[in-house]
Design a protein around this motif. Structure first.
Motif, PDB file in Angstrom:
ATOM      1  N   UNK A  19       0.981  -1.079   0.359  1.00  0.00           N
ATOM      2  CA  UNK A  19      -0.191   0.342   0.373  1.00  0.00           C
ATOM      3  C   UNK A  19       1.255   1.623   0.502  1.00  0.00           C
ATOM      4  N   UNK A  20       0.608   2.468  -1.121  1.00  0.00           N
ATOM      5  CA  UNK A  20       1.171   3.217  -0.560  1.00  0.00           C
ATOM      6  C   UNK A  20       0.954   4.719   0.675  1.00  0.00           C
ATOM      7  N   UNK A  21       1.531   5.100   0.884  1.00  0.00           N
ATOM      8  CA  UNK A  21       1.192   6.018   2.004  1.00  0.00           C
ATOM      9  C   UNK A  21       2.059   7.164   1.498  1.00  0.00           C
ATOM     10  N   UNK A  22       0.617   7.964   1.184  1.00  0.00           N
ATOM     11  CA  UNK A  22       1.398   9.690   0.227  1.00  0.00           C
ATOM     12  C   UNK A  22       0.871  11.297   1.741  1.00  0.00           C
ATOM     13  N   UNK A  23       2.405  10.713   1.631  1.00  0.00           N
ATOM     14  CA  UNK A  23       2.563  12.177   2.827  1.00  0.00           C
ATOM     15  C   UNK A  23       2.261  13.240   2.306  1.00  0.00           C
ATOM     16  N   UNK A  24       1.520  14.213   2.239  1.00  0.00           N
ATOM     17  CA  UNK A  24       1.627  15.486   1.367  1.00  0.00           C
ATOM     18  C   UNK A  24       0.043  15.726   1.900  1.00  0.00           C
ATOM     19  N   UNK A  25       0.189  17.257   2.444  1.00  0.00           N
ATOM     20  CA  UNK A  25      -0.793  18.286   2.474  1.00  0.00           C
ATOM     21  C   UNK A  25      -1.486  19.060   1.529  1.00  0.00           C
ATOM     22  N   UNK A  26      -0.875  19.137   0.537  1.00  0.00           N
ATOM     23  CA  UNK A  26      -1.147  20.206  -0.867  1.00  0.00           C
ATOM     24  C   UNK A  26      -2.201  19.336  -1.311  1.00  0.00           C
ATOM     25  N   UNK A  27      -3.477  20.364  -1.638  1.00  0.00           N
ATOM     26  CA  UNK A  27      -4.765  19.430  -2.022  1.00  0.00           C
ATOM     27  C   UNK A  27      -5.107  19.419  -2.981  1.00  0.00           C
ATOM     28  N   UNK A  28      -4.037  19.572  -4.257  1.00  0.00           N
ATOM     29  CA  UNK A  28      -4.178  18.953  -5.896  1.00  0.00           C
ATOM     30  C   UNK A  28      -3.415  17.058  -5.703  1.00  0.00           C
ATOM     31  N   UNK A 260       8.322   1.569   4.920  1.00  0.00           N
ATOM     32  CA  UNK A 260      10.105   1.823   4.169  1.00  0.00           C
ATOM     33  C   UNK A 260       9.659   2.903   4.412  1.00  0.00           C
ATOM     34  N   UNK A 261      10.387   4.070   4.889  1.00  0.00           N
ATOM     35  CA  UNK A 261      10.472   5.438   4.323  1.00  0.00           C
ATOM     36  C   UNK A 261      11.585   5.952   3.215  1.00  0.00           C
ATOM     37  N   UNK A 262      10.749   7.084   2.456  1.00  0.00           N
ATOM     38  CA  UNK A 262      11.846   7.912   1.527  1.00  0.00           C
ATOM     39  C   UNK A 262      12.271   7.249   0.755  1.00  0.00           C
ATOM     40  N   UNK A 263      10.933   6.939   0.248  1.00  0.00           N
ATOM     41  CA  UNK A 263      11.009   5.419  -0.731  1.00  0.00           C
ATOM     42  C   UNK A 263      10.803   6.475  -2.430  1.00  0.00           C
ATOM     43  N   UNK A 280       5.809  -3.885   2.327  1.00  0.00           N
ATOM     44  CA  UNK A 280       4.751  -3.412   1.769  1.00  0.00           C
ATOM     45  C   UNK A 280       4.213  -2.259   1.617  1.00  0.00           C
ATOM     46  N   UNK A 281       4.561  -1.284   3.124  1.00  0.00           N
ATOM     47  CA  UNK A 281       4.176  -0.524   3.581  1.00  0.00           C
ATOM     48  C   UNK A 281       5.547   1.255   2.873  1.00  0.00           C
ATOM     49  N   UNK A 282       4.717   1.625   1.418  1.00  0.00           N
ATOM     50  CA  UNK A 282       5.887   2.566   0.648  1.00  0.00           C
ATOM     51  C   UNK A 282       5.943   4.061   1.375  1.00  0.00           C
ATOM     52  N   UNK A 283       6.127   4.350   1.555  1.00  0.00           N
ATOM     53  CA  UNK A 283       6.015   6.285   1.886  1.00  0.00           C
ATOM     54  C   UNK A 283       6.058   6.866   1.036  1.00  0.00           C
ATOM     55  N   UNK A 284       5.360   7.884   0.204  1.00  0.00           N
ATOM     56  CA  UNK A 284       6.187   8.705  -0.408  1.00  0.00           C
ATOM     57  C   UNK A 284       5.653  10.100  -0.590  1.00  0.00           C
ATOM     58  N   UNK A 285       6.361  11.038  -0.108  1.00  0.00           N
ATOM     59  CA  UNK A 285       5.585  12.768  -0.679  1.00  0.00           C
ATOM     60  C   UNK A 285       6.182  13.825  -0.771  1.00  0.00           C
TER      61      UNK A 285
END
Length: 426
Positions: A19-28, A260-263, A280-285
């Motif tokens: 699963x992708x972990x979407x780490x962002x607060x940008x509305x778009x 995994x952070x910083x993927x 399996x937990x892939x952090x992206x920001x």
């Protein structure tokens, strides 16, 4: 939450998914993630970080309830079903208040965790690994585990009061620097299997001693370093051979996975190997806001060429002014001579420009750009010059926001393919 709960079992069964972990607060970026999830019929995990969103506002000015409301509003607009949305909190702990004594910082952390859980966040990364005033920069496992247990107790109490599912936790002390490294990298050493095992054992023992065995039973996994990272200007890609011994730790911990952070910037093939190997937990920001900035700057060039009176790259000029007027978010991260810093301000892979998009002058410049191009027909050669991958948008009335969402979605698609092996086969 079922998708998260099944990750360890799927790995044991030889059918790993991620699963992708979407780490962002940008509305778009949020819109892109939620639109993609709605189209794919998949679960979307969106996480806010402790510095970005907390009970005192964070750098976005949002408390957890504000962020949750923003995400849910966009989800409703995009037709993303509520049961497909999971909200997470990243690096929740004393980090934003590390300049204070430990007890004061932990009190703040408790209030933050309670606010996150009360707002509906149910995937909680407890990060108490960093020292506070007068302490070493990195704490030992026992101290870290004790503070994590203290925060887990608060999270559980807040969940019982709010109702709904109990939190799932991510623990661990091997946390890469948020947002990427500041210096050029030639390699990253994976976490040693011995260190990973000790971290798991110590946390299990401390949680049991504190009467939190049930909470530990809801621990999904631990943060470790699989050997992936990015700096301002380069990326260290995943090498499965170097992480093999670390992956084997999970053979003795069948109920856990690694996070995994910083993927960011890895690409589909390395990401898929991470999922296969127990991460399996892939952090992206930063990658997501980097490609958004990439598209915004391309549109800025297109408008410069296409629209008389628009000006010469006014969006980039405004961002330069805003960043130089308030250098706190980038100055210590971007070394070098002034010319080098100029390039990093706009093009660094760590994308610290992301902190400045909410600033009024920046938001006004983006609105002006979007207004200048909305409904315009952009000739194919002009798109080929500035954003060649977007040729499908040529010679038709342009919807700039749709193009920006499309560009972010391209990165999300790479993650989706890596997390869903059947998508790669298709």
């Amino acid at each position: 939450m079922r998708v998260l709960d099944e990750l360890a079992a799927l790995r044991r069964a030889g059918t790993p998914r991620g699963i992708t972990s979407v780490c962002s607060a940008h509305p778009l970026v949020l819109r892109a993630a939620l639109r993609h999830a709605a189209a794919a019929g998949s679960t979307v995990l969106i996480e806010a970080t402790c510095n970005q969103v907390n009970h005192r506002g964070g750098y976005t000015g949002m408390v957890p309830g504000d962020f949750a409301a923003l995400v849910r509003r966009i989800a409703e607009e995009e037709g993303c079903l509520s049961d497909r949305l999971v909200l997470g909190g990243d690096h929740l702990g004393p980090n934003p208040w590390r300049d204070q004594p430990a007890e004061a910082a932990m009190t703040e952390a408790e209030d933050m965790v309670a606010a996150y859980v009360a707002a509906g966040f149910r995937k909680i990364h407890l990060d108490a690994s960093m020292g506070c005033a007068g302490e070493p920069e990195a704490l030992d496992d026992a101290t870290t585990a004790g503070r994590a247990a203290r925060l887990a107790r608060v999270a559980d109490a807040a969940a019982r009061e709010a109702g709904g599912e109990m939190p799932r936790f991510i623990l661990g002390t091997e946390v890469p620097p948020p947002g990427g490294a500041d210096h050029a990298l030639d390699h990253i050493e994976p976490t040693s299997p011995k260190a990973a095992r000790r971290t798991i054992v110590v946390h299990r023992e401390v949680f049991a001693r504190e009467g939190l065995g049930d909470a530990f039973g809801r621990v999904l996994g631990f943060v470790v370093q699989p050997g992936v990272e990015f700096s301002n200007q380069n990326v260290i890609r995943y090498d499965p051979a170097r992480a093999q011994a670390l992956s084997q730790v999970l053979d003795d911990e069948p109920g856990l996975v690694f996070e995994a952070h910083s993927t960011d910037y890895q690409g589909t093939a390395p990401l898929a190997r991470l999922v296969r190997d127990g991460f399996p937990i892939l952090k992206v920001g930063p990658e997501l806001t980097f490609v958004l900035r990439e598209a915004l700057y391309a549109l800025d060039l297109i408008a410069t060429d296409l629209r008389p009176g628009y000006g010469d790259r006014p969006l980039m000029r405004v961002m330069e002014q805003v960043m130089c007027a308030s250098p706190g978010h980038w100055l210590r991260h971007y070394p070098g001579e002034p010319a080098e810093q100029h390039v990093l301000r706009h093009y660094s892979l760590s994308d610290r420009i992301r902190y400045y998009w909410p600033e009024p002058p920046a938001a006004e410049a983006v609105s002006r750009l979007v207004a200048a191009l909305r409904g315009q027909r952009v000739p194919l050669p002009l798109l080929r010059q500035h954003l060649p991958a977007a040729q499908a948008f040529a010679d038709a009335p342009l919807d700039p926001e749709a193009l920006l969402v499309w560009r972010v979605t391209q990165s999300l698609e790479a993650y989706h393919a890596a997390c869903n092996p059947e998508a790669m086969k298709g």
